[in-house]
Design a protein around this motif. Structure first.
Motif, PDB file in Angstrom:
ATOM      1  N   SER A 157      -0.308   0.318  -8.996  1.00 20.83           N
ATOM      2  CA  SER A 157      -0.746   0.919  -7.734  1.00 20.83           C
ATOM      3  C   SER A 157      -2.169   1.445  -7.902  1.00 20.83           C
ATOM      4  CB  SER A 157       0.186   2.071  -7.365  1.00 20.83           C
ATOM      5  OG  SER A 157      -0.098   3.192  -8.179  1.00 20.83           O
ATOM      6  N   GLY A 158      -2.808   1.749  -6.769  1.00 18.59           N
ATOM      7  CA  GLY A 158      -4.174   2.256  -6.827  1.00 18.59           C
ATOM      8  C   GLY A 158      -4.291   3.513  -7.667  1.00 18.59           C
ATOM      9  N   THR A 183     -10.935   9.200  -5.251  1.00 13.79           N
ATOM     10  CA  THR A 183      -9.673   9.091  -4.508  1.00 13.79           C
ATOM     11  C   THR A 183      -9.855   8.474  -3.128  1.00 13.79           C
ATOM     12  OG1 THR A 183      -9.953  11.344  -3.680  1.00 13.79           O
ATOM     13  CG2 THR A 183      -8.644  11.090  -5.671  1.00 13.79           C
ATOM     14  N   SER A 184     -11.091   8.035  -2.804  1.00 17.31           N
ATOM     15  CA  SER A 184     -11.343   7.569  -1.435  1.00 17.31           C
ATOM     16  C   SER A 184     -10.659   6.246  -1.115  1.00 17.31           C
ATOM     17  CB  SER A 184     -12.842   7.422  -1.193  1.00 17.31           C
ATOM     18  OG  SER A 184     -13.455   8.669  -1.330  1.00 17.31           O
ATOM     19  N   LEU A 186      -7.703   5.377  -2.146  1.00 16.67           N
ATOM     20  CA  LEU A 186      -6.271   5.489  -2.439  1.00 16.67           C
ATOM     21  C   LEU A 186      -5.463   5.806  -1.183  1.00 16.67           C
ATOM     22  CD1 LEU A 186      -6.372   7.600  -5.706  1.00 16.67           C
ATOM     23  CD2 LEU A 186      -6.063   5.143  -5.482  1.00 16.67           C
ATOM     24  N   ASP A 187      -4.218   5.326  -1.172  1.00 11.93           N
ATOM     25  CA  ASP A 187      -3.289   5.756  -0.133  1.00 11.93           C
ATOM     26  C   ASP A 187      -3.071   7.265  -0.290  1.00 11.93           C
ATOM     27  OD1 ASP A 187      -3.031   3.221   0.762  1.00 11.93           O
ATOM     28  OD2 ASP A 187      -1.178   2.801  -0.320  1.00 11.93           O
ATOM     29  N   PRO A 188      -2.881   7.962   0.815  1.00 11.63           N
ATOM     30  CA  PRO A 188      -2.791   9.434   0.741  1.00 11.63           C
ATOM     31  C   PRO A 188      -1.775   9.937  -0.288  1.00 11.63           C
ATOM     32  CG  PRO A 188      -2.857   8.725   3.016  1.00 11.63           C
ATOM     33  CD  PRO A 188      -2.809   7.472   2.197  1.00 11.63           C
ATOM     34  N   GLU A 189      -0.628   9.259  -0.416  1.00 11.15           N
ATOM     35  CA  GLU A 189       0.384   9.818  -1.308  1.00 11.15           C
ATOM     36  C   GLU A 189       0.048   9.600  -2.785  1.00 11.15           C
ATOM     37  OE1 GLU A 189       0.994   6.880   0.141  1.00 11.15           O
ATOM     38  OE2 GLU A 189       2.525   5.739  -0.937  1.00 11.15           O
ATOM     39  N   LEU A 190      -1.021   8.831  -3.059  1.00 10.43           N
ATOM     40  CA  LEU A 190      -1.390   8.571  -4.451  1.00 10.43           C
ATOM     41  C   LEU A 190      -2.562   9.445  -4.912  1.00 10.43           C
ATOM     42  CD1 LEU A 190      -1.230   4.669  -4.385  1.00 10.43           C
ATOM     43  CD2 LEU A 190       0.564   6.276  -5.031  1.00 10.43           C
TER      44      LEU A 190
ATOM     45  N   LYS B 318       9.050   8.314  -6.860  1.00 11.62           N
ATOM     46  CA  LYS B 318       8.341   7.344  -7.688  1.00 11.62           C
ATOM     47  C   LYS B 318       8.866   7.417  -9.116  1.00 11.62           C
ATOM     48  CE  LYS B 318       4.005   6.864  -7.313  1.00 11.62           C
ATOM     49  NZ  LYS B 318       4.068   5.440  -7.000  1.00 11.62           N
TER      50      LYS B 318
END
Lengths: 259, 334
Positions: A157-158, A183-184, A186-190, B318
């Motif tokens: 994942s990112g 973090t720009s 990335l999906d918010p939850e990551l 996760k």
């Protein structure tokens, strides 16, 4: 920390100018980053934040001013009153002590996670594969990805990729870490998992310059917050104070949009 | 207005009623497509039967006799040598031209462009005739320091055999095409890759050798495979130099004696097809080797095969969260 070490700042930018053709991106930047200090740079897009960061490890060439890292002039060599451009080999030598983390991760897709991390230590520092791998596993453990050592980046994942990218930069034992909007992409939850690694790094005393839009991270972790706009440093201060009570009109306008 | 879905419907719980029922539909028929396929099979079969039985001009016994004739297999070897040597030359020169085309120096860029313009813009047959006439234009080759007596000189005709003139002619022509393939390969690698490598302190040479070139190979290999196969067939033009020991020219010479050209054309075709097939197999393995890390080959140990996408349940947590805070020194620069 000893006073002696503190006399030379880790990063010292004096009246730095950078233009692409006729387009001036950095018009006059002066900034100093002390040892162990965490500086967050915020500002609207096109304000020159990323360009300034890239100047610090000479991915971009300065057009004016001086920039030193750990007292060493970056990208140039001064001899008498003449300034010479560094050869690519010398510039590479300077970069190996400066870690950089990119917005788009830029992991090497043809190498496994472990191979990504040991690439520079074995190629640049001539470490043995075994020693570099042991150190890489230690770093992977710390970013929580030891079990991914043999995976290829495309299968991560990112957030995992960015944590590997941080481990890859740390493997060179840098004295300074540069983060370009880590973090720009990335999906918010990551976002959280990457910020956690960076927080830990800050707590361990790493000198960090972070271009970011994460105001929460800046408030919590940064020693100093810099607001850039139009190629100049508009305002600098303690994050909590700048965010709560910006002194400059442009800072106010920007923060009112993002907070 | 939002409220067709406004009421909070509980999430379907796959655990309660088992898997959702799978659709069992009668597959769509394709009568026209199938009829066309049958028609083609019939046409091909009748052609083969006709060729085998009704056409004496094919002279299959002669084909069998000449396909392993020592003169033919030696000529096939010459064709293979021509192909390999000229491709190696073309790849080396083409890579140099590609780097020149990407150089910031306008003179290097311009020279590479003019080379491409000339060698892509004229037929390879014409170029090969030119190479054959090299010794007429340049009677001797001299290496030395200008305006001095230091140097050495060779007679062109004695130094370069017809075979090597053919190799040079083919290689120089092909280099123009390889240059564009290599250039496209280098441009296909994301600029961030080079930057990440440089930021780690790797030199330009290390960045190219370890990071950019291995990734560009994925783009370079398939068209290069095409070029090798194309080169194998282009060698049949070396009679223009004139070189007469290659596969096509040799089989044509034999048929000039036997007055029976058709079986020897088939013999030559069989050999060309045989080499082409070998090259295709080699290309397949090379492509797999350089596709490491792409989704199509490696899904990584993390991905588990789920039987049916319809039955997958989004994970509630996760498998690996953010790293646990760790008391040891993350930076660990000592």
């Amino acid at each position: 920390m000893t006073d002696l070490q503190n006399t030379v700042p880790m990063v010292l930018a004096e009246r730095v100018v950078k233009a692409f053709g006729s387009h001036v991106v950095l018009s006059d930047i002066s900034l100093s980053v002390g040892r162990g200090e965490v500086v967050c740079i915020i500002g609207p897009s096109g304000s020159g934040k990323s360009t300034f960061l890239r100047c610090i490890n000479h991915l971009e060439r300065l057009d004016g001013g001086r920039l030193t890292v750990d007292g060493e002039l970056i990208g140039y060599r001064q001899s008498g009153d003449k300034i010479y451009e560094l050869k690519p080999r010398e510039a590479a030598h300077q970069r190996k002590d400066i870690g950089m983390v990119f917005q788009r991760f830029n992991l090497f897709p043809h190498l496994t996670v472990l191979e990504n991390i040991i690439e520079a230590p074995t190629q640049v520092k001539r470490q043995s594969r075994a020693a570099a791998s042991a150190r890489a596993m230690e770093l992977l453990e710390r970013v929580g990805l030891a079990e991914k050592a043999k995976a290829y980046p495309a299968s991560l994942s990112g957030g995992q990729q960015q944590r590997v990218a941080i481990a890859r930069a740390l493997a060179m034992d840098p004295k300074l870490m540069l983060f370009d909007e880590p973090t720009s992409a990335l999906d918010p939850e990551l976002v959280g998992e990457v910020l956690d690694v960076m927080k830990q790094l800050a707590r361990d005393g790493m000198t960090m310059v972070v271009v970011t839009h994460e105001m929460g991270f800046a408030r919590e972790v940064a020693d100093s917050l810099v607001f850039m706009d139009g190629g100049v440093v508009v305002e600098r201060g303690i994050p909590r104070e700048v965010l709560a009570d910006p002194q400059h009109a442009r800072t106010k306008a920007f923060l009112s949009k993002v907070l | 207005m939002s409220n067709t879905r406004g009421a909070r419907v509980p999430e379907t719980d796959p655990g309660a009623s088992g898997r959702p029922e799978r659709i069992r539909a009668i597959p769509l028929r394709h009568p026209v497509r199938n009829a066309f396929a049958i028609l083609l099979v019939l046409l091909v079969a009748s052609f083969i039967w006709d060729a085998a039985v009704n056409r004496p001009a094919y002279d299959w016994p002669s084909v069998g006799k000449y396909v392993f004739d020592i003169r033919v297999s030696q000529a096939a070897l010459v064709t293979l040598e021509l192909t390999v040597l000229s491709m190696v030359g073309a790849i080396l020169l083409g890579s140099l031209l590609a780097v020149m085309r990407l150089s910031p120096n306008p003179v290097l860029r311009g020279i590479a462009w003019i080379y491409l313009w000339i060698f892509r813009g004229t037929p390879v047959y014409v170029q090969l005739v030119f190479w054959g006439l090299l010794s007429t234009i340049y009677r001797s080759i001299t290496l030395g320091i200008p305006f001095t007596d230091i140097g050495m000189s060779w007679t062109t005709q004695d130094t370069l055999s017809v075979f090597w003139l053919a190799v040079i002619g083919l290689a120089l022509n092909e280099a123009a095409y390889m240059a564009e393939i290599v250039r496209a390969g280098m441009l296909s690698v994301d600029g961030g890759q080079g930057e990440a490598s440089m930021a780690l302190g790797m030199s330009w040479a290390q960045t190219m050798r370890r990071i950019v070139i291995p990734q560009s190979m994925r783009v370079i290999i398939p068209p290069t495979g095409n070029e090798v196969i194309s080169m194998l067939k282009t060698t049949s033009l070396v009679t223009a130099v004139p070189l007469s020991t290659d596969l096509y020219t040799r089989t044509r010479d034999i048929s000039a004696e036997t007055f029976n050209p058709i079986p020897l054309l088939i013999v030559a075709s069989i050999w060309y097809l045989f080499f082409t097939s070998l090259l295709m197999i080699g290309q397949y393995f090379l492509e797999r080797r350089f596709a490491r890390g792409t989704r199509f080959v490696d899904l990584g140990p993390a991905v588990t095969e789920d039987s049916l996408p319809i039955a997958t349940i989004p994970p509630t947590s996760k498998s690996d969260g953010p790293p646990k805070s760790n008391s040891t020194n993350l930076g660990a620069s000592s």
